[in-house]
Design a protein around this motif. Structure first.
Motif, PDB file in Angstrom:
ATOM      1  N   HIS A  55       0.847  -1.205   0.000  1.00 44.38           N
ATOM      2  CA  HIS A  55       0.000   0.000   0.000  1.00 44.38           C
ATOM      3  C   HIS A  55       0.872   1.242   0.000  1.00 44.38           C
ATOM      4  CE1 HIS A  55      -3.226   2.789   0.531  1.00 44.38           C
ATOM      5  NE2 HIS A  55      -2.619   3.314   1.580  1.00 44.38           N
ATOM      6  N   HIS A  57       1.488   5.462  -2.120  1.00 47.09           N
ATOM      7  CA  HIS A  57       1.150   6.511  -3.077  1.00 47.09           C
ATOM      8  C   HIS A  57       2.500   7.008  -3.580  1.00 47.09           C
ATOM      9  CE1 HIS A  57      -2.698   6.230  -0.955  1.00 47.09           C
ATOM     10  NE2 HIS A  57      -1.982   6.272   0.152  1.00 47.09           N
ATOM     11  N   HIS A 205      -8.780   2.256   1.179  1.00 50.51           N
ATOM     12  CA  HIS A 205      -8.412   2.474   2.589  1.00 50.51           C
ATOM     13  C   HIS A 205      -9.588   2.031   3.455  1.00 50.51           C
ATOM     14  CE1 HIS A 205      -5.908   5.778   0.701  1.00 50.51           C
ATOM     15  NE2 HIS A 205      -5.010   5.232   1.489  1.00 50.51           N
ATOM     16  N   HIS A 245      -4.711  -0.755   5.607  1.00 48.52           N
ATOM     17  CA  HIS A 245      -4.809  -0.459   7.052  1.00 48.52           C
ATOM     18  C   HIS A 245      -5.623  -1.517   7.801  1.00 48.52           C
ATOM     19  CE1 HIS A 245      -2.627   3.146   6.352  1.00 48.52           C
ATOM     20  NE2 HIS A 245      -3.512   3.582   5.476  1.00 48.52           N
ATOM     21  N   ASP A 297       2.898   2.580   3.108  1.00 53.54           N
ATOM     22  CA  ASP A 297       2.099   3.778   2.853  1.00 53.54           C
ATOM     23  C   ASP A 297       3.023   4.802   2.190  1.00 53.54           C
ATOM     24  OD1 ASP A 297      -0.147   5.372   2.652  1.00 53.54           O
ATOM     25  OD2 ASP A 297      -0.641   5.305   4.784  1.00 53.54           O
TER      26      ASP A 297
END
Ligand SMILES: [Zn+2]
Length: 428
Positions: A55, A57, A205, A245, A297
């Protein structure tokens, strides 16, 4: 391309590894290299599967260190969102190149990403030589006009997504609803139908904070995963579901995730830094049959993409909050960070074994983390950092050798240049 790694430590034994095409072809002490093999001397090195960072970005690496130590809503409203209006193709391209460079240098060859400008991000990943499922993130803020716009936009992407996915191996596209609090039930379900129709990963998420759960109980009369179940999304997506998460869960939600063989991505560093919570229910999820994977993340909330660090923090957190030093041993932590992630991505990698896809890394045993080397796996998980990685192979191709990555200097130069185009609003 064929690669022959000689005299390499694997599972505490010295052996040779032969890679042909994109597969690990053979492993053994009596193997000999073929005439056209690229030979890698494995002396003082150990082989491990590379990591799958499940996970993040990627392009947000350009926001590293920007707006730290604020609460989530100030950080988003004052620091991130005003600057994200500046995003364009060039910023995304160099942001993703920067992230890929950092991932390669710390042993990651695959990642699940949620952001924008898919073709530019994909070009950066393909040129870096690693793999990713890149999902375009959407919100409709429960506004009917935006819901209609999102639907039109996704329908407009349909052909591009199908064409890209059928003609590429390393990169695949999908669409991602941001979260249940930013996306209406109608759009959540529309995305599931779209992903189901095209066999895509549904990356969202979920249950990141306590207030998300409380608001869902207030607005929907049930917890976040119960809402997705009520909409039929968990059953529909099954092993194509990836809930990032998934930190605040009830026993009933864990049973639902297990029943449909869903994936979750634990992000311990991000959860700790944003004080979202620390009692990730690893044993409970695993025992229910959920495939638990690990992520960092984005760099704006966890500040680096080092999966070795994330693996250690994940394991220590389990031991700490459970008051149990036997919780999540090193080998189990490494499986979460490697094979479980590849499984969720649909890639038969994450193990250095014959027949597996050749995604692996060689770590340098001269790195102080491995001195003395009483237990290689233990040293990797509990003592090392990403800089112990010497060589990285993805899909049977060398992407880093002796810590050299092609294009590294240009990526660093362009990342430093492009950040002034991205960050134009600086609170304080
Ligand atoms: Zn995220």
């Amino acid at each position: 391309m064929s690669i022959f790694i000689k005299n390499i430590l694997l599972d505490e034994q010295t052996t040779n590894i032969s890679i042909k095409g994109d597969k690990i072809h053979a492993i053994g002490t009596d193997l000999v290299p073929a005439a056209d093999d690229t030979i890698i001397d494995g002396a003082n090195m150990a082989a491990f599967p590379s990591f799958a960072n499940m996970h993040g970005h990627a392009a947000m690496s350009l926001f590293r260190g920007f707006g730290d130590d604020h609460n989530l809503s100030d950080w988003l409203n004052q620091w991130i969102w005003p600057n994200e209006r500046n995003l364009d193709s060039e910023i995304i391209y160099w942001g993703v190149r920067l992230a890929c460079l950092e991932m390669i240098k710390s042993g990651t060859t695959a990642f699940a990403d949620m952001y924008f400008f898919l073709p530019d991000a994909a070009r950066a990943v393909e040129e870096s030589g690693i793999r990713a499922i890149l999902s375009q993130s959407f919100v409709d803020l429960h506004n009917p006009e935006m819901t209609a716009n999102v639907r039109r936009e996704v329908e407009g992407m349909e052909q591009m997504i199908c064409e890209w996915n059928s003609s590429h191996t390393l990169t695949q596209f999908s669409i991602a609803p941001h979260a249940i609090y930013t996306v209406s039930n109608e759009t959540l379900k529309f995305f599931a139908d779209f992903c189901h129709r095209h066999n895509l990963l549904y990356h969202i998420h979920m249950s990141e904070t306590n207030s998300e759960v409380e608001n869902s109980l207030k607005d929907n009369g049930c917890r976040p995963y119960e809402l997705l179940d009520r909409l039929g999304i968990l059953e529909q997506m099954g092993s194509h579901f990836l809930g990032a998460h998934s930190l605040h869960l009830s026993q009933h939600e864990i049973e639902l995730l297990g029943k449909y063989h869903c994936n979750v991505a634990h992000n311990p560093n991000s959860n700790l830094k944003l004080a979202s919570g620390h009692k990730f229910l690893y044993n409970e999820l695993r025992n229910a049959g959920v495939n638990v994977t690990l992520g960092t993340d984005g760099c704006s909330s966890s500040n680096n993409l080092d999966m070795i660090e994330a693996t250690k923090v994940m394991s220590l957190l389990q031991k700490g909050w459970r008051n149990d030093p036997l919780a999540m041993p090193a080998s189990e932590a490494l499986n979460v960070a490697t094979v479980n992630g590849f499984k969720a991505l649909g890639v038969d990698a994450g193990e250095v074994a014959v027949g597996k896809t050749a995604d692996l890394m060689l770590v340098n045993l001269d790195n102080l983390a491995f001195v003395p080397n009483n237990n290689t796996m233990s040293n990797l998980v509990y003592a090392a950092h990403g800089d112990c990685v010497d060589t990285v192979i993805c899909n049977g191709k060398i992407v880093m050798r002796h810590r050299h990555v092609d294009g590294e200097e240009e990526t660093i130069r362009e990342a430093r240049r492009i950040v002034s185009k991205l960050i134009t609003v600086r609170p304080e």
